[in-house]
Design an enzyme around this catalytic site. Structure first.
Site, short mmCIF file in Angstrom:
data_model
loop_
_atom_site.label_atom_id
_atom_site.label_comp_id
_atom_site.label_asym_id
_atom_site.label_seq_id
_atom_site.Cartn_x
_atom_site.Cartn_y
_atom_site.Cartn_z
N GLU A 1 14.21 -30.66 -34.00
CA GLU A 1 14.53 -31.85 -33.17
C GLU A 1 13.42 -32.10 -32.15
OE1 GLU A 1 16.88 -33.89 -34.04
OE2 GLU A 1 17.45 -32.47 -35.60
N TRP B 1 11.04 -34.03 -33.90
CA TRP B 1 11.32 -35.48 -33.99
C TRP B 1 10.79 -36.21 -32.74
CZ3 TRP B 1 12.63 -38.86 -37.66
CH2 TRP B 1 13.12 -38.36 -38.86
N TRP C 1 17.88 -55.21 -33.31
CA TRP C 1 17.78 -53.88 -32.71
C TRP C 1 17.11 -53.91 -31.32
CZ3 TRP C 1 12.84 -52.01 -31.72
CH2 TRP C 1 11.79 -52.62 -32.39
C1 LIG Z 1 19.23 -45.45 -31.21
C2 LIG Z 1 18.69 -44.19 -30.60
C3 LIG Z 1 18.00 -44.24 -29.40
C4 LIG Z 1 17.49 -43.07 -28.82
N1 LIG Z 1 16.82 -43.16 -27.63
C5 LIG Z 1 16.31 -42.03 -27.08
C6 LIG Z 1 15.60 -42.09 -25.85
O1 LIG Z 1 15.39 -43.16 -25.26
N2 LIG Z 1 15.15 -40.92 -25.31
C7 LIG Z 1 15.33 -39.71 -25.94
O2 LIG Z 1 14.90 -38.68 -25.39
N3 LIG Z 1 15.96 -39.64 -27.12
C8 LIG Z 1 16.47 -40.75 -27.71
N4 LIG Z 1 17.13 -40.66 -28.90
C9 LIG Z 1 17.15 -39.36 -29.61
C10 LIG Z 1 18.34 -38.43 -29.31
O3 LIG Z 1 19.55 -39.12 -29.38
C11 LIG Z 1 18.25 -37.74 -27.95
O4 LIG Z 1 16.98 -37.17 -27.79
C12 LIG Z 1 19.28 -36.62 -27.83
O5 LIG Z 1 20.58 -37.13 -27.98
C13 LIG Z 1 19.14 -35.95 -26.48
O6 LIG Z 1 20.16 -35.01 -26.28
P1 LIG Z 1 19.81 -33.47 -26.15
O7 LIG Z 1 18.74 -33.26 -25.16
O8 LIG Z 1 21.09 -32.76 -25.93
O9 LIG Z 1 19.25 -33.15 -27.61
P2 LIG Z 1 19.10 -31.78 -28.40
O10 LIG Z 1 19.88 -31.91 -29.65
O11 LIG Z 1 19.40 -30.63 -27.54
O12 LIG Z 1 17.57 -31.81 -28.83
C14 LIG Z 1 16.53 -31.24 -28.02
C15 LIG Z 1 15.47 -32.26 -27.72
O13 LIG Z 1 14.87 -32.72 -28.93
C16 LIG Z 1 14.55 -34.11 -28.83
N5 LIG Z 1 15.33 -34.84 -29.83
C17 LIG Z 1 16.53 -34.52 -30.35
N6 LIG Z 1 16.91 -35.42 -31.27
C18 LIG Z 1 15.92 -36.34 -31.33
C19 LIG Z 1 15.72 -37.53 -32.09
N7 LIG Z 1 16.59 -37.93 -33.01
N8 LIG Z 1 14.59 -38.25 -31.88
C20 LIG Z 1 13.67 -37.85 -30.97
N9 LIG Z 1 13.81 -36.73 -30.22
C21 LIG Z 1 14.92 -35.99 -30.40
C22 LIG Z 1 14.95 -34.55 -27.43
O14 LIG Z 1 13.81 -34.47 -26.61
C23 LIG Z 1 15.99 -33.51 -27.05
O15 LIG Z 1 16.13 -33.33 -25.67
C24 LIG Z 1 17.67 -41.82 -29.49
C25 LIG Z 1 18.37 -41.78 -30.70
C26 LIG Z 1 18.88 -42.95 -31.24
C27 LIG Z 1 19.63 -42.88 -32.55
#
Ligand SMILES: Cc1cc2nc3c(=O)[nH]c(=O)nc-3n(C[C@H](O)[C@H](O)[C@H](O)COP(=O)(O)OP(=O)(O)OC[C@H]3O[C@@H](n4cnc5c(N)ncnc54)[C@H](O)[C@@H]3O)c2cc1C
Length: 466
Positions: free
Chosen positions: A266, A269, A350
């Site tokens: 992740e 990503w 979008w």
């Molecule tokens: C429509 C949409 C918009 C989004 N907008 C943002 C945004 O503006 N900023 C943002 O940081 N993330 C965004 N995301 C990606 C993702 O939803 C969040 O990073 C994630 O929910 C953050 O929660 P976490 O820190 O608990 O993630 P965890 O699951 O703990 O993941 C750890 C880290 O990995 C990165 N990560 C995880 N999933 C993704 C992903 N799919 N894409 C890119 N990086 C990821 C993040 O930096 C996250 O903090 C978006 C996803 C979607 C579908």
């Protein structure tokens, strides 16, 4: 040292290198007009607290954070002139306008005899250094991340610096409150309750996540009502923690096959989002796949408002949108569902969704937000195929089986249990009235019918396929 989206003292290459070469004067300049898109309200709230915490941390280390607002170049020039600074250090950013601005600032500062040093700090891999066998940028995640893993140089994170400029007369600085970052309506109270910005809190969260949730992450990360993810996104966004620090913490966690772990994937990503932003900067506002320029979006402001306010009549979508409004954050699974609902069920562009997220997310990040929306809409790199349309009812059954997430965020449905909770319009009248629900009065009927909306979306897609 010019702080930007790297609001930390540990593992901060520009700060560390500057302190190796002489006493450091740290400065942050609030210059929203220079950004590609003006930071949204939730981001500004976070930034306020982040700067407060950084200021305190630097004071502990013997430094003082200078705060300024206005044009970055002018402020840097005047600070250098007033203090006799010989060099300016900063960490690289990747947004298109910011890159152009930074190049110009670098040239101008060099012209007046200052040394400029720029570092990689907020990504594991420089987007310009990762390429496929043909020397081109990647458009598919898996080979991109494989290549990154081959190339990564993840030396140990850096220590905090201890070399700060001490002077009788401090350089001019404004008060944090003068930057006017905090919104003055009570919406921000929810953010205050939910979050503790700052470098130390980022590390506390990471520790908690590794101890409590890392082992179960692969499965638990899909369930919005369990603490299955790290919630580090806003800390990463503002550079309060670096991906390198996360990488090393995961390595040291003793997790088997840690390099291939879902969690680091992740983080991959996130890197991929920056890779795309760097190589395809137009995707902030244009679809990566040009065919989508011909897509016939609908223009329905009532539907857009219903979506923003969590009043679509689809409980999982509404729960997500209300979580976002109340906390400035939404679980990734639900982000995918609500985004898909906007672009596929409602056929709303979008870019409207990305704009709303930009304003309301504390982690609003140009790379990840653009990528997340283009992925969901089907017009981005390695995107979800357009014909795969999330059914919000099935998604709730799968990922919120007990309905606890929906109950938390849509309190008017608390009297209703699964499976009717997921589709209240199919509940019998007796069930609804026992639960105190009057559809169309205290909870909306669905604003679109799933099956019809699905067919409409597929037809719209057929047109651009030709
Ligand atoms: C429509 C949409 C918009 C989004 N907008 C943002 C945004 O503006 N900023 C943002 O940081 N993330 C965004 N995301 C990606 C993702 O939803 C969040 O990073 C994630 O929910 C953050 O929660 P976490 O820190 O608990 O993630 P965890 O699951 O703990 O993941 C750890 C880290 O990995 C990165 N990560 C995880 N999933 C993704 C992903 N799919 N894409 C890119 N990086 C990821 C993040 O930096 C996250 O903090 C978006 C996803 C979607 C579908």
């Amino acid at each position: 040292m010019w702080f930007r989206l790297d609001l930390r003292t540990l593992d901060n290459p520009a700060l560390w290198e500057a302190s190796q070469n002489g006493p450091v004067i740290p400065i942050f300049i609030w210059s929203p007009n220079e950004e590609d898109i003006m930071p949204g309200a939730a981001s500004r709230w976070w930034l306020h607290h982040s700067l407060e915490k950084l200021g305190a941390k630097l004071r502990e280390l013997g430094g003082k954070l200078i705060l300024r607002s206005g044009k970055s170049l002018q402020n840097l020039k005047s600070l250098a002139k007033n203090t006799g600074a010989r060099a300016v250090y900063w960490n690289r950013r990747y947004e298109p306008l910011i890159q152009k601005r930074d190049d110009k600032i670098e040239d101008e500062l060099k012209k007046i005899g200052l040394e400029v040093k720029v570092f990689k700090a907020n990504l594991l891999a420089e987007p310009s250094e990762v390429e496929n066998k043909s020397g081109l940028p990647f458009k598919v995640f898996t080979p991109f991340w494989k290549q990154c893993l081959k190339q990564l140089n993840t030396e140990k994170p850096l220590q905090p610096p201890i070399n700060f400029e001490k002077r009788e007369l401090e350089p001019e600085s404004c008060n944090l409150s003068e930057l006017n970052l905090k919104p003055n309506h009570n919406w921000a109270q929810g953010l205050e309750q939910e979050w503790n910005p700052g470098e130390s809190n980022a590390h506390l969260n990471l520790k908690l996540f590794i101890n409590e949730a890392l082992k179960k992450y692969t499965e638990a990360r899909n369930f919005p009502d369990c603490l299955g993810t790290s919630r580090l996104s806003p800390y990463l966004r503002f550079g309060e923690i670096s991906p390198k620090q996360i990488w090393h913490a995961i390595e040291e966690s003793g997790e088997e096959n840690w390099k291939e772990s879902q969690y680091l994937t992740e983080i991959g990503w996130r890197e991929f989002g920056y890779h795309l932003l760097y190589h395809f900067p137009h995707t902030i506002s244009e679809p990566l796949r040009p065919a989508f320029n011909r897509f016939e979006w609908t223009d329905n402001s009532d539907h857009l408002r219903a979506w923003q306010q969590g009043q679509t009549g689809y409980p999982l979508v509404d729960a997500g949108m209300r979580e976002l409004w109340a906390t400035g954050w939404m679980h990734n699974r639900v982000r995918m569902v609500v985004a898909s609902f906007l672009v596929k069920h409602l056929l709303i562009d979008w870019r409207h969704g990305a704009e709303w997220f930009w304003d309301t997310l504390v982690d609003a990040d140009l790379a990840s937000n653009t990528q997340g929306w283009q992925w969901t809409a089907g017009c981005g790199a390695d995107a979800a195929p357009y014909f795969r349309i999330f059914n919000p009812v099935t998604q709730s059954k799968k990922f919120d089986p007990a309905g606890s997430y929906i109950h938390r965020w849509v309190p008017e449905l608390r009297g209703l249990k699964p499976p009717y909770l997921f589709e209240p319009w199919n509940a019998i009248d007796i069930e609804l009235s026992a639960a105190g629900i009057r559809l169309g009065q205290n909870y909306p009927y669905p604003i679109v019918d799933h099956s019809k909306a699905r067919i409409r979306a597929l037809k719209a897609y057929e047109k651009i396929k030709k």
